[in-house]
Design a protein around this motif. Structure first.
Motif, PDB file in Angstrom:
ATOM      1  N   ASP A  57      51.328 -13.025  27.154  1.00 34.43           N
ATOM      2  CA  ASP A  57      50.224 -12.081  27.340  1.00 34.43           C
ATOM      3  C   ASP A  57      48.892 -12.716  26.947  1.00 34.43           C
ATOM      4  OD1 ASP A  57      49.047  -9.683  28.059  1.00 34.43           O
ATOM      5  OD2 ASP A  57      49.419  -8.724  26.112  1.00 34.43           O
ATOM      6  N   PHE A  58      48.629 -13.883  27.509  1.00 35.01           N
ATOM      7  CA  PHE A  58      47.430 -14.644  27.161  1.00 35.01           C
ATOM      8  C   PHE A  58      46.144 -13.829  27.334  1.00 35.01           C
ATOM      9  CE2 PHE A  58      50.375 -18.039  28.799  1.00 35.01           C
ATOM     10  CZ  PHE A  58      50.601 -18.658  27.582  1.00 35.01           C
ATOM     11  N   LYS A  59      46.124 -12.996  28.357  1.00 34.58           N
ATOM     12  CA  LYS A  59      44.881 -12.299  28.723  1.00 34.58           C
ATOM     13  C   LYS A  59      44.426 -11.295  27.670  1.00 34.58           C
ATOM     14  CE  LYS A  59      47.276  -8.824  31.565  1.00 34.58           C
ATOM     15  NZ  LYS A  59      48.641  -9.287  31.183  1.00 34.58           N
ATOM     16  N   ASN A  60      45.316 -10.946  26.743  1.00 32.43           N
ATOM     17  CA  ASN A  60      44.966  -9.948  25.731  1.00 32.43           C
ATOM     18  C   ASN A  60      44.872 -10.538  24.321  1.00 32.43           C
ATOM     19  OD1 ASN A  60      44.707  -7.545  27.322  1.00 32.43           O
ATOM     20  ND2 ASN A  60      46.917  -7.554  27.596  1.00 32.43           N
ATOM     21  N   CYS A  61      44.384 -11.768  24.239  1.00 30.41           N
ATOM     22  CA  CYS A  61      44.293 -12.407  22.920  1.00 30.41           C
ATOM     23  C   CYS A  61      42.846 -12.661  22.492  1.00 30.41           C
ATOM     24  CB  CYS A  61      45.095 -13.701  22.897  1.00 30.41           C
ATOM     25  SG  CYS A  61      44.371 -15.041  23.852  1.00 30.41           S
ATOM     26  N   ASN A  62      41.898 -12.133  23.217  1.00 29.71           N
ATOM     27  CA  ASN A  62      40.491 -12.402  22.901  1.00 29.71           C
ATOM     28  C   ASN A  62      40.151 -11.972  21.473  1.00 29.71           C
ATOM     29  OD1 ASN A  62      37.776 -13.172  23.431  1.00 29.71           O
ATOM     30  ND2 ASN A  62      37.251 -11.027  23.770  1.00 29.71           N
ATOM     31  N   GLY A  63      39.610 -12.910  20.698  1.00 30.44           N
ATOM     32  CA  GLY A  63      39.195 -12.626  19.338  1.00 30.44           C
ATOM     33  C   GLY A  63      40.305 -12.638  18.312  1.00 30.44           C
ATOM     34  N   LEU A  64      41.562 -12.810  18.744  1.00 31.92           N
ATOM     35  CA  LEU A  64      42.695 -12.794  17.825  1.00 31.92           C
ATOM     36  C   LEU A  64      42.985 -14.197  17.288  1.00 31.92           C
ATOM     37  CD1 LEU A  64      45.158 -10.428  19.731  1.00 31.92           C
ATOM     38  CD2 LEU A  64      43.463  -9.831  17.986  1.00 31.92           C
ATOM     39  N   LYS A  65      43.482 -14.245  16.062  1.00 32.29           N
ATOM     40  CA  LYS A  65      43.880 -15.516  15.464  1.00 32.29           C
ATOM     41  C   LYS A  65      45.334 -15.794  15.835  1.00 32.29           C
ATOM     42  CE  LYS A  65      42.353 -17.251  11.770  1.00 32.29           C
ATOM     43  NZ  LYS A  65      42.053 -17.627  10.355  1.00 32.29           N
ATOM     44  N   ILE A  66      45.543 -16.920  16.508  1.00 35.30           N
ATOM     45  CA  ILE A  66      46.854 -17.280  17.057  1.00 35.30           C
ATOM     46  C   ILE A  66      47.388 -18.515  16.338  1.00 35.30           C
ATOM     47  CG2 ILE A  66      48.148 -17.817  19.159  1.00 35.30           C
ATOM     48  CD1 ILE A  66      46.569 -15.243  19.470  1.00 35.30           C
ATOM     49  N   LEU A  67      48.633 -18.468  15.922  1.00 36.90           N
ATOM     50  CA  LEU A  67      49.335 -19.656  15.438  1.00 36.90           C
ATOM     51  C   LEU A  67      50.498 -19.920  16.375  1.00 36.90           C
ATOM     52  CD1 LEU A  67      50.010 -21.898  13.350  1.00 36.90           C
ATOM     53  CD2 LEU A  67      51.400 -20.184  12.150  1.00 36.90           C
ATOM     54  N   GLU A  68      50.542 -21.141  16.916  1.00 39.64           N
ATOM     55  CA  GLU A  68      51.692 -21.533  17.731  1.00 39.64           C
ATOM     56  C   GLU A  68      52.517 -22.562  16.967  1.00 39.64           C
ATOM     57  OE1 GLU A  68      53.055 -22.984  22.177  1.00 39.64           O
ATOM     58  OE2 GLU A  68      50.987 -23.379  21.551  1.00 39.64           O
ATOM     59  N   ILE A  69      53.802 -22.296  16.858  1.00 39.98           N
ATOM     60  CA  ILE A  69      54.729 -23.227  16.221  1.00 39.98           C
ATOM     61  C   ILE A  69      55.413 -24.019  17.313  1.00 39.98           C
ATOM     62  CG2 ILE A  69      56.832 -23.425  14.841  1.00 39.98           C
ATOM     63  CD1 ILE A  69      55.907 -20.881  13.378  1.00 39.98           C
ATOM     64  N   GLY A  70      55.080 -25.311  17.382  1.00 36.52           N
ATOM     65  CA  GLY A  70      55.609 -26.181  18.421  1.00 36.52           C
ATOM     66  C   GLY A  70      54.767 -26.098  19.673  1.00 36.52           C
ATOM     67  N   CYS A  71      53.593 -26.718  19.649  1.00 37.12           N
ATOM     68  CA  CYS A  71      52.667 -26.570  20.793  1.00 37.12           C
ATOM     69  C   CYS A  71      53.021 -27.484  21.956  1.00 37.12           C
ATOM     70  CB  CYS A  71      51.224 -26.804  20.344  1.00 37.12           C
ATOM     71  SG  CYS A  71      50.887 -28.418  19.633  1.00 37.12           S
ATOM     72  N   GLY A  72      53.947 -28.441  21.756  1.00 36.69           N
ATOM     73  CA  GLY A  72      54.361 -29.298  22.863  1.00 36.69           C
ATOM     74  C   GLY A  72      53.196 -30.022  23.499  1.00 36.69           C
ATOM     75  N   LEU A  73      53.082 -29.931  24.823  1.00 35.27           N
ATOM     76  CA  LEU A  73      51.981 -30.568  25.549  1.00 35.27           C
ATOM     77  C   LEU A  73      50.726 -29.699  25.617  1.00 35.27           C
ATOM     78  CD1 LEU A  73      53.694 -32.236  28.657  1.00 35.27           C
ATOM     79  CD2 LEU A  73      53.448 -33.100  26.335  1.00 35.27           C
ATOM     80  N   GLY A  74      50.783 -28.510  25.014  1.00 36.48           N
ATOM     81  CA  GLY A  74      49.590 -27.678  24.944  1.00 36.48           C
ATOM     82  C   GLY A  74      49.397 -26.699  26.084  1.00 36.48           C
ATOM     83  N   THR A  75      50.441 -26.405  26.846  1.00 39.12           N
ATOM     84  CA  THR A  75      50.288 -25.478  27.976  1.00 39.12           C
ATOM     85  C   THR A  75      49.914 -24.080  27.496  1.00 39.12           C
ATOM     86  OG1 THR A  75      51.860 -26.740  29.317  1.00 39.12           O
ATOM     87  CG2 THR A  75      51.417 -24.485  30.004  1.00 39.12           C
ATOM     88  N   ALA A  76      50.610 -23.596  26.476  1.00 35.80           N
ATOM     89  CA  ALA A  76      50.238 -22.289  25.928  1.00 35.80           C
ATOM     90  C   ALA A  76      48.898 -22.367  25.207  1.00 35.80           C
ATOM     91  CB  ALA A  76      51.325 -21.789  24.975  1.00 35.80           C
ATOM     92  N   ALA A  77      48.659 -23.471  24.522  1.00 36.61           N
ATOM     93  CA  ALA A  77      47.418 -23.637  23.762  1.00 36.61           C
ATOM     94  C   ALA A  77      46.190 -23.420  24.638  1.00 36.61           C
ATOM     95  CB  ALA A  77      47.373 -25.024  23.118  1.00 36.61           C
ATOM     96  N   VAL A  78      46.149 -24.095  25.785  1.00 34.67           N
ATOM     97  CA  VAL A  78      44.952 -23.987  26.626  1.00 34.67           C
ATOM     98  C   VAL A  78      44.791 -22.567  27.163  1.00 34.67           C
ATOM     99  CG1 VAL A  78      44.901 -26.442  27.249  1.00 34.67           C
ATOM    100  CG2 VAL A  78      46.151 -24.839  28.699  1.00 34.67           C
ATOM    101  N   ASN A  79      45.899 -21.894  27.393  1.00 37.65           N
ATOM    102  CA  ASN A  79      45.810 -20.523  27.905  1.00 37.65           C
ATOM    103  C   ASN A  79      45.356 -19.542  26.835  1.00 37.65           C
ATOM    104  OD1 ASN A  79      46.830 -20.120  30.865  1.00 37.65           O
ATOM    105  ND2 ASN A  79      48.098 -21.750  30.011  1.00 37.65           N
ATOM    106  N   PHE A  80      45.818 -19.704  25.608  1.00 37.61           N
ATOM    107  CA  PHE A  80      45.323 -18.856  24.521  1.00 37.61           C
ATOM    108  C   PHE A  80      43.827 -19.071  24.313  1.00 37.61           C
ATOM    109  CE2 PHE A  80      49.821 -18.681  22.767  1.00 37.61           C
ATOM    110  CZ  PHE A  80      49.945 -17.303  22.882  1.00 37.61           C
ATOM    111  N   ILE A  81      43.406 -20.330  24.298  1.00 40.68           N
ATOM    112  CA  ILE A  81      42.001 -20.645  24.015  1.00 40.68           C
ATOM    113  C   ILE A  81      41.094 -20.178  25.154  1.00 40.68           C
ATOM    114  CG2 ILE A  81      40.358 -22.508  23.543  1.00 40.68           C
ATOM    115  CD1 ILE A  81      42.790 -24.080  22.360  1.00 40.68           C
ATOM    116  N   ARG A  82      41.523 -20.403  26.401  1.00 37.39           N
ATOM    117  CA  ARG A  82      40.728 -19.959  27.551  1.00 37.39           C
ATOM    118  C   ARG A  82      40.466 -18.466  27.520  1.00 37.39           C
ATOM    119  NH1 ARG A  82      44.573 -22.980  31.874  1.00 37.39           N
ATOM    120  NH2 ARG A  82      43.523 -25.001  32.014  1.00 37.39           N
TER     121      ARG A  82
END
Length: 265
Positions: A57-82
């Motif tokens: 649910d990347f689209k509903n994370c604006n302003g939220l503090k996110i911790l990802e355990i095991g970011c791998g190549l960063g696919t989720a990372a870029v989507n959370f940040i975007r």
């Protein structure tokens, strides 16, 4: 002391495995580290595992503090940040983390990244700091998943959400693994991968509330064609109507997508 040495040796073995073959590294044959490479990695991952988009649910994370355990190549990372998330990622594999750092740089994105074993003390990140803790297909590769879950509970805000994906014991893939027709990962020799029943999930998350488990994902494609970016289904899945395949995924899928909360008492 011997037990500690054995634990370190096991972690080192897991780290070496993922350093040699970062997850999804070969999702593109384009030049590694380029924008085109990362775009294709993301496209392929979300085509084959479309349930990730609803689950994360990347689209509903604006302003939220996110911790990802095991970011791998960063696919989720870029989507959370975007989507406006205030992102922190931790990763055991040095090589995976290098690629994530490179990926953020390519897209001119920023987040906090740490090369860490998530079983260790993570209190320096801030107790009750994160709105969402996310981990997709990572915790079951840890020797002590319960230690990671304890850390998640400490780091999550009251009312915060934990989202994790764990492998399902009662699944099509595990049946094939048990008959030596499949393996846990796309690459050979995965040193450790736990699988879970629903009851084992509830036991693991005993301190959390509102536990919801959604079982899904059966990989339907022929492997050799898939490696060449051709999506050709196995004959038995090709013959199966889509609605029947969806039912099969809900009953025998490989992924247990789990949401739960740290509720205010």
């Amino acid at each position: 002391m011997c037990e500690n040495k054995a634990a370190v040796k096991e972690i080192d073995k897991i780290k070496e495995y993922w350093n040699n073959r970062p997850c999804n590294l070969n999702h593109s044959k384009l030049k590694k580290g380029t924008k085109e490479y990362f775009d294709e990695v993301e496209k392929k991952k979300h085509f084959v595992e479309p349930h990730i988009l609803d689950f994360a649910d990347f689209k509903n994370c604006n302003g939220l503090k996110i911790l990802e355990i095991g970011c791998g190549l960063g696919t989720a990372a870029v989507n959370f940040i975007r989507n406006g998330g205030k992102y922190t990622g931790i990763e055991l594999s040095d090589e995976s983390l290098k690629l994530t750092k490179q990926r953020l740089n390519v897209y001119s994105l920023s987040g906090e990244l740490y090369n860490l074993n998530a079983e260790e003390d993570l209190s320096f990140l801030g107790l009750e700091t994160f709105d969402i803790i996310y981990s997709f297909g990572v915790i079951h590769h840890s020797p002590n998943p319960e230690k990671i879950i304890e850390n998640c509970y400490k780091l999550l805000k009251l009312g915060g959400t934990l989202k994790i994906m764990l492998y399902a014991e009662n699944s099509w893939k595990k049946m094939l693994i048990d008959r030596e027709q499949e393996q846990y990962e796309a690459q050979n020799g995965c040193p450790l991968a736990y699988t879970y029943t629903n009851q084992q999930v509830y036991d693991l998350l005993k301190n959390f509330n509102n536990i919801k488990i959604h079982q899904t994902h059966i990989f339907p494609y022929k492997i050799e064609e898939y490696k060449n970016n051709k999506y050709v289904k196995e004959d038995w899945f090709q013959a199966m109507p889509d609605n029947m395949f969806k039912i099969l995924e809900e009953k025998l899928g490989w992924h247990l997508c789990i949401r739960c909360n740290k509720n205010i008492l």
